[in-house]
Design an enzyme around this catalytic site. Structure first.
Site, PDB file in Angstrom:
ATOM      1  N   THR A   1      15.554 -20.843   4.342  1.00  0.00           N
ATOM      2  CA  THR A   1      15.319 -22.040   5.160  1.00  0.00           C
ATOM      3  C   THR A   1      16.413 -22.224   6.208  1.00  0.00           C
ATOM      4  OG1 THR A   1      16.346 -23.345   3.395  1.00  0.00           O
ATOM      5  CG2 THR A   1      13.942 -23.328   3.485  1.00  0.00           C
ATOM      6  N   GLY A   2      17.671 -21.984   5.847  1.00  0.00           N
ATOM      7  CA  GLY A   2      18.764 -22.156   6.797  1.00  0.00           C
ATOM      8  C   GLY A   2      18.683 -21.172   7.950  1.00  0.00           C
TER       9      GLY A   2
END
Length: 270
Positions: free
Chosen positions: A207-208
């Site tokens: 996600t990052g």
């Protein structure tokens, strides 16, 4: 077509790192390029091995990119070696790179440290001052500030401290059971909250990487920072909401959830 460069490590399982960055950039309408800082042998259950690129090879990668297809934005992800960090600083400074998004990858979702303390200092001194925006998660913001962050007010304090220390915008990402899925941008002396809907999906690998690459893509296309972050939040919410479920651990998102055309159809015989 606008162009974006990711400088990061390879994820052999395709959910994070270079692979997630390239998928994200394509899905957000820019031409993607990569300079690989490390190879990793990993899957959804964890990392088995890491092989760093040499400083000389990384320098050649960056020279080849900047002297031919100049990137409209740059995203920097995992760089765990001090000499590699210094090479990135030298090359981005030399080529006057713009729209630099730094995802300070220091702590895994599990809480494990991914970079040595001395490399963290080089990262802060060499790369952060080049950034247009930093995108730390809560554990990373705690490392950068020495604070314990447990609520929205402390997120605000940390984002301001990081921004004023490194003279760049800071997007402090929520999650990690703090402030739901809301992110905070501190920019030009002001705060902007981006409210997110927490999606009940355990598959959050990458996600990052995905968020920072989406921001870089939108900056490359000429959107201002606030709009770039807002569009990127919407994109990552869609990728999570697609509920892709692959692997035995925390699996990847569906980066191509919005791509639907003749060439994405499955065989009717499948």
């Amino acid at each position: 077509m606008k162009t974006a460069l990711t400088i990061a490590g390879s994820d052999s399982s395709g959910g994070a790192g270079i692979q997630a960055d390239i998928k994200t950039m394509i899905a957000n309408g820019v031409y993607a390029m990569s300079a690989i800082t490390a190879l990793t042998a990993q899957n959804t259950t964890g990392v088995e091995a890491i092989l760093n690129a040499t400083p000389e090879f990384l320098a050649q990668e960056l020279d080849c990119i900047f002297t031919d297809i100049y990137p409209d934005a740059v995203k920097i992800g995992m760089v765990s070696d001090k000499e590699l960090i210094r090479i990135i600083n030298q090359k981005l400074t030399h080529y006057e790179a713009k729209n630099i998004v730094v995802d300070p990858v220091m702590v895994a979702t599990s809480g494990a440290k991914l970079i040595s303390d001395d490399a963290v200092e080089v990262l802060k001194n060499e790369l952060f001052p080049l950034a247009s925006v930093l995108t730390p998660n809560i554990p990373e913001a705690e490392i950068l500030t020495g604070m314990t962050i447990t609520n929205a007010d402390e997120m605000m304090e940390a984002a301001k401290m990081i921004s004023e220390t490194y003279h760049c915008a800071t997007l402090c990402k929520g999650g990690h059971k703090i402030n739901d899925a809301n992110d905070l941008l501190y920019h030009d002396g002001g705060y902007i909250w981006f409210e997110g809907k927490r999606i009940n999906n355990p598959n959050t690998h990458g996600t990052g990487c995905t968020l920072s690459s989406a921001i870089a893509s939108n900056l490359a296309k000429g959107f201002d920072l606030e709009t770039a972050v807002r569009r990127s939040k919407q994109y990552i919410s869609g990728a999570l909401a697609a509920m892709l479920d692959l692997g035995k651990g925390s699996g990847p998102m569906d980066h191509g959830f919005a791509i639907c055309n003749e060439y994405t159809k499955e065989s009717e015989e499948a």
